[in-house]
Each structure stands twice: as structure tokens, then as C-alpha cells.
Design an enzyme around this catalytic site. Structure first.
Site, PDB file in Angstrom:
ATOM      1  N   GLY A 118       0.820  -1.202   0.000  1.00 37.04           N
ATOM      2  CA  GLY A 118       0.000   0.000   0.000  1.00 37.04           C
ATOM      3  C   GLY A 118       0.847   1.241   0.000  1.00 37.04           C
TER       4      GLY A 118
ATOM      5  N   ASP B   6      -6.841   6.903   9.611  1.00 36.21           N
ATOM      6  CA  ASP B   6      -7.064   6.274   8.305  1.00 36.21           C
ATOM      7  C   ASP B   6      -8.097   5.157   8.423  1.00 36.21           C
ATOM      8  OD1 ASP B   6      -6.699   6.008   5.573  1.00 36.21           O
ATOM      9  OD2 ASP B   6      -4.954   4.701   5.738  1.00 36.21           O
TER      10      ASP B   6
END
Length: 627
Positions: free
Chosen positions: A24, A137
Site C-alpha cells: 500500500g 485512516d
């Protein structure tokens, strides 16, 4: 999930690693085992962060705080090494699909599952906040659906990456735009209230299948997060009462996790809180892990084993993000299309031109941002153009900061019949402080001309405003004089279903059972599979990095740069999308073509879907006007 590459290190700290879960924006995630046999997910941060002088100290501080988080709905941090050449963090591996994968595979969650999800996330956020952390997040790919409830992962890492690093001073954004709080989007200091905003957006996505703020680009999405009130009319009333306070623009107006739990009340016990698809995905993932831990003896070569695994690849968790991945090696290089054969003579799927000013042929030439610009709507205010980057919609705003949307689409097809407006069937759907009104359009049974507003005092006030604005819009479109500019090569006036004739479509993707004009600029082919073609005004396409796709590539089709995104989700559930820019309008937007071929109802593979999509694109490119 795929085995490690040949020669790749098999140890991180005191853990043996045997598979790559994914990669990611912050680092790479590996699957490993501890000395006592427990499975662990190990996140190695990108080497670039390790060279930032302040990163290691922030990482050490955040890991220390993260270790204080404990609870049934988080994946505990087990170990970390901030001083390693590539810093890493190990947490308990929890088997299960991410929320994003579960919704993508099975659609929105049913109401009982939403209640379990909301309760589990509120408990997890409570544990995180008590440890002095802000997650920063919280998004669907950071929520894992396990057999007994949700698990929140990746808390603490975003803060270490943000810090004062020059890595975040170049216009990059740490976090996921559609799930950020307004203060995070604006770069302001964050409090636990920021996570509550993300929780609200996440619950809307789980209940509806889409993010309430998603725009056509990251800047558009961030604008929506900061300035636009989300449309929550279609939520269950109980869920809306829960979500709406969480999505307050002012962080001081948002509730706490304890308030969410109080509103939910007691949650009925159940053996499985999720729809049947989720346990199936969990079992499939566990089977693949077992196969990687204890592979069968190779018959001919190790390459043969991985090829066999690829034949039965399943959807798995990739560091909190679920991806469908191939296990047989790297993606093939971008394909170069062979010269296309000339399209055979074919009669386009045309219809007689509809002379009605509200018919599709005329509406494609209407500039929706000219129709109501400068108009005074009683009880609302004078309208000014706010967002005009789409073919078929325009968002207006008033000096007081209210907004109204005018457009043609299918968003209000489920509104209640409400008589007539200017001789056309009228549909209205309102709830609390919002309302939408729409009239049916001749020649497009699935499309309506509509107006929408929200955040007014009452539903009656909102409905009065939209009906007044819609009446004005219908009159002005019928009167004419609001045509859009039509530069050479523009896609705006084209009927998408008339570009490729039926015989050619039948040859490329057939047999074609039906061709449906879904909207003004969208055509759907019901064939051996399905193909949806959309002509859109939007930001320039880019290569997708979404872990949802099993393969992405850039193709050259007859000199046109085309972006491919393939989702290999098994026979009858895979798809392949092709997107390219047909004409640039400015540095920030242009006219694009989007093709998506789905394999539903067939035995086609995702690779075969891509071949059909490419064949159709090659012919379509010859039919489009030259910019």
C-alpha cells in the site's frame, strides 16, 4: 496473497515469512509465523520513510502507544523494530475479507450486520482513543470482517508517517480522501472526532455500497468532504440518526464512540453477524494459507505448483486491503494491439431524431450550467455555477452557501408519483431537511430530469425549492438558448448506442440480447456477459492502484493510451475495464470513454473479458470523431 519471490529473505526480525499479502501507500505487508506458531501480519514501511530523520522516533512513539490498545475489535500489535534498516511492525493476523471486499463481492450489508459493524467499530475506536491515539485512516480496507465481528487494523502508522516529514509537504495526502474528516482534508490538527467522521462515512458505504463524498477526482472528493452535505435520504431512518451527527463538519459537534453504543442499544447475539458470503470468503482464505504453509509435493517443478495455485486463486486480505491476485508470477507487460481489421459495413443502432426539447438528442446539447445560472429560486436564493465538470449535471450554490443540483440521470427512479409538472409525470422523494424532484424524459425510460437540495429547515421547504427550480428548468430548456459549446471532436452530442452497429456488436461480444440506452451518455449491451459504455466529462484517467484489481496495465490501441483494470473474481464474477481520454479540455479535465465488460452469466475468465473489451475498443476508436 502470493508466495515470496525466489531468493527473497524469509525472515523479518524473529519471524519467518512465507507470503506477500500486498503493498500500500505506507509499506509492504507480509504473512509470517511466530516461534509459537501464531500467524502474524508484518508491515514493512517503505524505505523512503526510513531515511526521514524524524520518522524512526515518531514510529517508535506510535508503536509504544499502539501496544497499549487492547480490545476484542482491534488486531493487537505484537512486536516492532523501529531501528531495523527497514522498520517493521507485527500484529496479529486476523483471517477475513476487508469491508471493502465484502461489499464489492456481495453488495451492501443488511441492517442487522450494520448494527454489529457499528457497535464493533465504536468499541474499537473507544479502545484506540483511550490509548491516546487517533486512527487517522479508518476506511473499509482497514476493517476486517472476522467470524465473530469486525477488527480495526493499522492504527498508529499514519501518524508516524505524517509527522513533520518533508514527505508530506509535496501535496501528498496521508489517508483516504473519501473517508477523511474535513479538518484532515484541510491539514488541520486532528482529535478523536476526526475518526468519528470517518466512522460515519464508512457506515454509509457499508449500507449503500458507495461513499457519500466520492467525486470524479481526489480534489473533487476533498471538496465534497469539506463543503458538501452528504445525501443521506436513502438510509434507514435509524442508521441516519446515528450517522448524521458523525458527519458534522464541525468536529466539536460530533458524538463519541460511547454515544454511538448508547444509541444502538443492546445487540442481539448471533452465531455469525455477517451475510453468508463472508464466512465463505473466510474459509477460502484459510484454505489458501494452509496450502502455502504446507504445499503438496511438486510433481514437476515449483513453478508448476504456483501455476496450480493460480488456477484456484481466491480473494484474500492484503494488509487490510483485499485483493484478487494471481499466484503465477508477474503481470504480463502491457499489450500492444495488432492492427484492427476494418469494421464491416453495419447499420448503426439509431433511432429517429427526437425533436422534443426534452428528448435525449436535444438534452445532450444542453449546458446544464447555463439553464439556471443567475436565476432566483423562491425561498432559496440566487444560483451561481459551482461545479461544472460533468456532461449531464451541474451543481449550483447560493451566496449563503446552499447548493442545488440539476441534472439528467437515474437517481430518482424510485421517487413517489406526485402528479404532473409542466405536463410531465412528476416524482418526489423527501426526508427531513432534503428533497429531490424529477420528471420523466421522453425516449429514455430509465432517465429523469431532476433537481435536489438538502440541509434546509424542513422537508416541505426543500421540496418547494426543488419543484420551483425544476419548473423553471423545464420551461427554460423548452424555450432553448442554453446550448453547450460543441468543439470539434466532442463526445457531448453523441448517442453512445449508435456508435457501434448491432451486427458488429454481435460479432465482438455477442450474441447481443438487448441494447439499452441507460442514460444520455451511457449504453448497456446485454450479451454473452455484459458491456457498459460511458462517455464522460471528468478528470484525466490514470493507472489505478486500487488493490481491488488483480491486474492493471497500460495499452496502446492504435496510438491511443488506454488504461486497463482487471478484476479476477472467478468465473461469472470477473470484469475488465478500459478507460481512455478522447479529448483534453484543460489541464484538469477532459472527455473520456469508459468500457466495462462483466462475465456474469457466462463461463468467461477475466482474461477473456479483457480480450472482448479490447476488441470492442479497437472498433469503437475508429467510430469516434477526431478531436
Amino acid at each position: 496473497m502470493k508466495p515470496l519471490n525466489t531468493g527473497e529473505p524469509t525472515d523479518v526480525g524473529r519471524y519467518r515469512v512465507f507470503a506477500a499479502l500486498g503493498e500500500g501507500g505506507m509499506g509492504r505487508v507480509l504473512l509470517g509465523t511466530s516461534s509459537d506458531g501464531r500467524l502474524v501480519a508484518i508491515k514493512q514501511v517503505h524505505p523512503g520513510f526510513a531515511h526521514d530523520p524524524g520518522f524512526r522516533e515518531r514510529f517508535r512513539r506510535e508503536v509504544t502507544a499502539s501496544r497499549m490498545v487492547s480490545g476484542a475489535y482491534t488486531a493487537p500489535v505484537m512486536d516492532a523494530d523501529p531501528d531495523a534498516p527497514v522498520p517493521w511492525l507485527a500484529s496479529v493476523f486476523v483471517p477475513g475479507p476487508s469491508l471493502s471486499e465484502a461489499v464489492a463481492a456481495g453488495g451492501p450489508l443488511p441492517p442487522p450486520a450494520i448494527r454489529h459493524l457499528a457497535a464493533g467499530l465504536a468499541l474499537a475506536l473507544g479502545d484506540i482513543h483511550r490509548a491516546g491515539l487517533v486512527h487517522r485512516d479508518l476506511k473499509p480496507s482497514n476493517v476486517i470482517l472476522t467470524g465473530d465481528g469486525p477488527r480495526v487494523i493499522d492504527f498508529g502508522i499514519a501518524r508516524a508517517v505524517e509527522g513533520d516529514s518533508e514527505l508530506t509537504h509535496t501535496g501528498s495526502i496521508i489517508g483516504s480522501p473519501g473517508f477523511m474528516s474535513p479538518e484532515q482534508a484541510e491539514g488541520k490538527p486532528l482529535t478523536p472526532a476526526s475518526d468519528m467522521f470517518s466512522l460515519g462515512a464508512l457506515l454509509v458505504m457499508a449500507a449503500t455500497g458507495s461513499n457519500p463524498f466520492t467525486g470524479t477526482s481526489t480534489p473533487h472528493t476533498l471538496y465534497n468532504v469539506v463543503h458538501v452535505q452528504p445525501d443521506l435520504r436513502y438510509l434507514d431512518p435509524g442508521l441516519r440518526q446515528l450517522v448524521e451527527p458523525c458527519l458534522a463538519k464541525d468536529p466539536t459537534a460530533r458524538p463519541s464512540p460511547a454515544w454511538v453504543l448508547e444509541q444502538l442499544g443492546p445487540i442481539a447475539p448471533t452465531t455469525s453477524p455477517w451475510p453468508p458470503l463472508v464466512p465463505h470468503l473466510i474459509q477460502a482464505q484459510q484454505a489458501e494459507v494452509r496450502l502455502l504453509l504446507d504445499p503438496p509435493p511438486p510433481r514437476r517443478s515449483r513453478r508448476g505448483l504456483y501455476a496450480a495455485l493460480a488456477a484456484v486463486a481466491v480473494v484474500v486480505v492484503a494488509g487490510g486491503t483485499v485483493a484478487a491476485v494471481s499466484l503465477n508470477g508477474e503481470d504480463p507487460p502491457p499489450a500492444v494491439a495488432a492492427p484492427s481489421e476494418p469494421a464491416p459495413p453495419d447499420v448503426p443502432a439509431t433511432t429517429p431524431v427526437n425533436p422534443d426539447p426534452l428528448g435525449p438528442d436535444n438534452l445532450r446539447r444542453v449546458d446544464f450550467c447555463k439553464v439556471l445560472e443567475g436565476r432566483e429560486v423562491p425561498g432559496f436564493g440566487k444560483l451561481g455555477k459551482e461545479i461544472d465538470i460533468h456532461f449531464d449535471t451541474c451543481t449550483y450554490s447560493t451566496p449563503a452557501g446552499k447548493w442545488l443540483e440539476l441534472g439528467a440521470g437515474g437517481g430518482l427512479v424510485d421517487g413517489e408519483p406526485a402528479g404532473e409538472l409542466e405536463g410531465l409525470p412528476l416524482y418526489v422523494k423527501g426526508s427531513d431537511d432534503s428533497c429531490g424532484a424529477a420528471v420523466a424524459l421522453p425516449g429514455l425510460p430509465n432517465t429523469k430530469l431532476s433537481t435536489r437540495v438538502n440541509s434546509l429547515s424542513t422537508k416541505d421547504e426543500a421540496c418547494s425549492v426543488v419543484k420551483s427550480a425544476l419548473t423553471d428548468a423545464v420551461k427554460r430548456i423548452r424555450a432553448g438558448g442554453h446550448e453547450r459549446e460543441l468543439p470539434a471532436g466532442t463526445l457531448a452530442p453523441l448517442d453512445p448506442c449508435a456508435l457501434v452497429g448491432p451486427a458488429t456488436a454481435d460479432r465482438l461480444i455477442g450474441p447481443v440480447v438487448a441494447t439499452n440506452r441507460e442514460h444520455l451518455h451511457q449504453c448497456y449491451y446485454d450479451a454473452a456477459g455484459s458491456l457498459r459504455m460511458s462517455l464522460v466529462r471528468a478528470y484525466p484517467p490514470v493507472q489505478s492502484k486500487d488493490a481491488y484489481y488483480s491486474r492493471t496495465a497500460t495499452l496502446d490501441l492504435g496510438g491511443t493510451k488506454v488504461y486497463l483494470a482487471e478484476n479476477d473474481d472467478g468465473v461469472a464474477r470477473s470484469s475488465c475495464s478500459l478507460t481512455w481520454q478522447h479529448r483534453s479540455v484543460s489541464d484538469r479535465d477532459g472527455e473520456n470513454v469508459e468500457l466495462t465488460f462483466g462475465t456474469s452469466g457466462t463461463k468467461l475468465t477475466s482474461a477473456e473479458a479483457c480480450e472482448k473489451a479490447k476488441g470492442f475498443a479497437e472498433v469503437l476508436l475508429q467510430k469516434l470523431p477526431k478531436p
